[in-house]
Write a protein that holds these residues in place. Structure first.
Motif, PDB file in Angstrom:
ATOM      1  N   UNK A  20       0.814  -1.217   0.000  1.00 30.21           N
ATOM      2  CA  UNK A  20       0.000   0.000   0.000  1.00 30.21           C
ATOM      3  C   UNK A  20       0.846   1.264   0.000  1.00 30.21           C
ATOM      4  N   UNK A  21       2.092   1.179   0.446  1.00 31.84           N
ATOM      5  CA  UNK A  21       3.001   2.322   0.358  1.00 31.84           C
ATOM      6  C   UNK A  21       3.874   2.109  -0.870  1.00 31.84           C
ATOM      7  N   UNK A  22       3.751   3.014  -1.795  1.00 29.89           N
ATOM      8  CA  UNK A  22       4.428   2.866  -3.076  1.00 29.89           C
ATOM      9  C   UNK A  22       5.514   3.923  -3.214  1.00 29.89           C
ATOM     10  N   UNK A  23       6.685   3.484  -3.575  1.00 24.03           N
ATOM     11  CA  UNK A  23       7.790   4.432  -3.796  1.00 24.03           C
ATOM     12  C   UNK A  23       7.979   4.627  -5.292  1.00 24.03           C
ATOM     13  N   UNK A  24       8.205   5.891  -5.662  1.00 24.04           N
ATOM     14  CA  UNK A  24       8.380   6.193  -7.070  1.00 24.04           C
ATOM     15  C   UNK A  24       9.719   6.835  -7.350  1.00 24.04           C
ATOM     16  N   UNK A  25       9.767   7.497  -8.481  1.00 23.60           N
ATOM     17  CA  UNK A  25      11.013   8.142  -8.868  1.00 23.60           C
ATOM     18  C   UNK A  25      11.160   9.503  -8.195  1.00 23.60           C
ATOM     19  N   UNK A  26      12.393   9.992  -8.169  1.00 23.87           N
ATOM     20  CA  UNK A  26      12.682  11.337  -7.664  1.00 23.87           C
ATOM     21  C   UNK A  26      12.238  11.568  -6.216  1.00 23.87           C
ATOM     22  N   UNK A  27      12.196  10.508  -5.412  1.00 24.81           N
ATOM     23  CA  UNK A  27      11.898  10.649  -3.988  1.00 24.81           C
ATOM     24  C   UNK A  27      10.426  10.738  -3.630  1.00 24.81           C
ATOM     25  N   UNK A  28       9.540  10.613  -4.602  1.00 27.25           N
ATOM     26  CA  UNK A  28       8.102  10.660  -4.337  1.00 27.25           C
ATOM     27  C   UNK A  28       7.602   9.306  -3.841  1.00 27.25           C
ATOM     28  N   UNK A  29       6.571   9.357  -3.013  1.00 21.37           N
ATOM     29  CA  UNK A  29       5.887   8.139  -2.610  1.00 21.37           C
ATOM     30  C   UNK A  29       4.410   8.445  -2.384  1.00 21.37           C
ATOM     31  N   UNK A  30       3.592   7.396  -2.379  1.00 20.54           N
ATOM     32  CA  UNK A  30       2.162   7.562  -2.179  1.00 20.54           C
ATOM     33  C   UNK A  30       1.647   6.378  -1.380  1.00 20.54           C
ATOM     34  N   UNK A  31       0.603   6.621  -0.602  1.00 19.44           N
ATOM     35  CA  UNK A  31       0.016   5.568   0.215  1.00 19.44           C
ATOM     36  C   UNK A  31      -1.435   5.340  -0.184  1.00 19.44           C
ATOM     37  N   UNK A  32      -1.750   4.096  -0.497  1.00 15.24           N
ATOM     38  CA  UNK A  32      -3.112   3.713  -0.852  1.00 15.24           C
ATOM     39  C   UNK A  32      -3.877   3.434   0.439  1.00 15.24           C
ATOM     40  N   UNK A  33      -4.956   4.162   0.669  1.00 14.92           N
ATOM     41  CA  UNK A  33      -5.791   3.959   1.850  1.00 14.92           C
ATOM     42  C   UNK A  33      -7.202   3.667   1.366  1.00 14.92           C
ATOM     43  N   UNK A  34      -7.543   2.388   1.407  1.00 17.34           N
ATOM     44  CA  UNK A  34      -8.843   1.976   0.881  1.00 17.34           C
ATOM     45  C   UNK A  34      -9.987   2.554   1.700  1.00 17.34           C
ATOM     46  N   UNK A  35      -9.823   2.589   3.017  1.00 18.89           N
ATOM     47  CA  UNK A  35     -10.909   3.059   3.889  1.00 18.89           C
ATOM     48  C   UNK A  35     -11.211   4.534   3.648  1.00 18.89           C
ATOM     49  N   UNK A  36     -10.205   5.269   3.213  1.00 23.11           N
ATOM     50  CA  UNK A  36     -10.381   6.703   2.950  1.00 23.11           C
ATOM     51  C   UNK A  36     -10.497   6.985   1.444  1.00 23.11           C
ATOM     52  N   UNK A  37     -10.416   5.972   0.634  1.00 26.96           N
ATOM     53  CA  UNK A  37     -10.370   6.092  -0.852  1.00 26.96           C
ATOM     54  C   UNK A  37      -9.425   7.215  -1.256  1.00 26.96           C
ATOM     55  N   UNK A  38      -8.231   7.158  -0.691  1.00 32.30           N
ATOM     56  CA  UNK A  38      -7.254   8.206  -0.988  1.00 32.30           C
ATOM     57  C   UNK A  38      -5.950   7.610  -1.507  1.00 32.30           C
ATOM     58  N   UNK A  39      -5.218   8.443  -2.206  1.00 35.06           N
ATOM     59  CA  UNK A  39      -3.918   8.044  -2.763  1.00 35.06           C
ATOM     60  C   UNK A  39      -3.072   9.312  -2.847  1.00 35.06           C
ATOM     61  N   UNK A  40      -2.707   9.852  -1.701  1.00 31.63           N
ATOM     62  CA  UNK A  40      -1.979  11.121  -1.646  1.00 31.63           C
ATOM     63  C   UNK A  40      -0.510  10.938  -1.996  1.00 31.63           C
ATOM     64  N   UNK A  41       0.040  11.926  -2.670  1.00 31.54           N
ATOM     65  CA  UNK A  41       1.446  11.905  -3.109  1.00 31.54           C
ATOM     66  C   UNK A  41       2.272  12.778  -2.176  1.00 31.54           C
ATOM     67  N   UNK A  42       3.401  12.271  -1.720  1.00 33.86           N
ATOM     68  CA  UNK A  42       4.247  13.037  -0.805  1.00 33.86           C
ATOM     69  C   UNK A  42       5.703  12.977  -1.229  1.00 33.86           C
ATOM     70  N   UNK A  43       6.448  13.989  -0.745  1.00 33.99           N
ATOM     71  CA  UNK A  43       7.889  14.018  -0.907  1.00 33.99           C
ATOM     72  C   UNK A  43       8.447  14.767   0.286  1.00 33.99           C
ATOM     73  N   UNK A  44       9.479  14.243   0.939  1.00 29.94           N
ATOM     74  CA  UNK A  44       9.969  14.876   2.177  1.00 29.94           C
ATOM     75  C   UNK A  44      10.539  16.279   1.972  1.00 29.94           C
ATOM     76  N   UNK A  45      11.184  16.489   0.824  1.00 26.81           N
ATOM     77  CA  UNK A  45      11.880  17.754   0.626  1.00 26.81           C
ATOM     78  C   UNK A  45      11.762  18.176  -0.841  1.00 26.81           C
TER      79      UNK A  45
END
Lengths: 116, 114
Positions: free
Chosen positions: B55-80
């Motif tokens: 459910x926690x997916x890591x992508x390119x360039x330091x981005x990641x996203x978390x799949x939350x089925x209960x919230x039907x969300x898929x927010x994209x984050x990057x620390x810096x």
């Protein structure tokens, strides 16, 4: 490995004319899809081709058509151009039909069509 | 029917601070979810994808996203954030209902201030 190639990059046409856009997918990819991107409507699916057959079509008028050749290259045609057809047209390739859920798509840089 | 809602049309951050781009989806099936990025006058580049594995997916360039089925969300984050992250980001859903085709959100434009 070459990416998805779209030609031409830019095009200016007059209302009422027709236009043909070209897309060469990644080598080995057999599915080609087309999307239209406009500021107002965002990205919208046009159609998908696989093995030279249209497999799926979005909600666009019949003026929008396409085809796919035996080498998987695809062309998109728009007839009787309208001002509202001005958009960025993006082509995307995937290994096979319906494989987007697994692989996603690889997109080309697009053709910017301006209708005057 | 499938749909994607990107909750912010524009997000502005300072370089070096965290990035959060929010996305909610609607799907009647088990969806595949993607984030794509588009730099000015360029095509779309795949950042990351969720296809029913972790459910926690890591992508390119330091981005990641978390799949939350209960919230039907898929927010994209990057620390810096980095200046080169300035672009438009699209959250995308694909499932059986869309016959595998991509349904795009309206996009979030990310600005990065020095």
């Amino acid at each position: 490995k070459a990416g998805v190639t779209q030609t031409p990059r830019y095009l200016i046409k007059t209302r009422g004319q027709q236009v043909t856009l070209s897309c060469s997918p990644i080598s080995g990819h057999r599915s080609v899809s087309w999307y239209q991107q406009t500021p107002g409507q965002g990205l919208q699916f046009l159609f998908e081709y696989f093995s030279e057959t249209q497999r799926n079509k979005g909600n666009f008028p019949g003026r929008f058509s396409g085809r796919q050749f035996s080498n998987s290259r695809s062309e998109m045609n728009v007839s009787t151009l309208e001002l509202g057809d001005s958009a960025l047209y993006l082509c995307a390739s995937s290994p096979r039909q319906g494989s987007a859920p697994t692989y996603g798509y690889t997109f080309g840089s697009g053709t910017r069509l301006t209708v005057v | 029917a499938q749909s994607v809602t990107q909750l912010d049309s524009h997000v502005s951050v300072s370089e070096g601070t965290p990035v959060l781009l929010r996305c909610n989806y609607s799907s009647s099936y088990s969806p595949s979810l993607f984030w794509y990025v588009q730099h000015p006058n360029k095509g779309l580049q795949l950042l990351l994808k969720y296809t029913s594995a972790a459910t926690l997916v890591k992508g390119i360039n330091g981005f990641e996203a978390e799949f939350k089925k209960s919230e039907t969300s898929f927010h994209l984050t990057k620390p810096s954030a980095h200046m080169s992250d300035a672009a438009e980001y699209f959250c995308v859903v694909s499932d059986q209902g869309s016959q595998g085709n991509l349904i795009f959100g309206k996009g979030t434009k990310l600005s990065v201030k020095p």
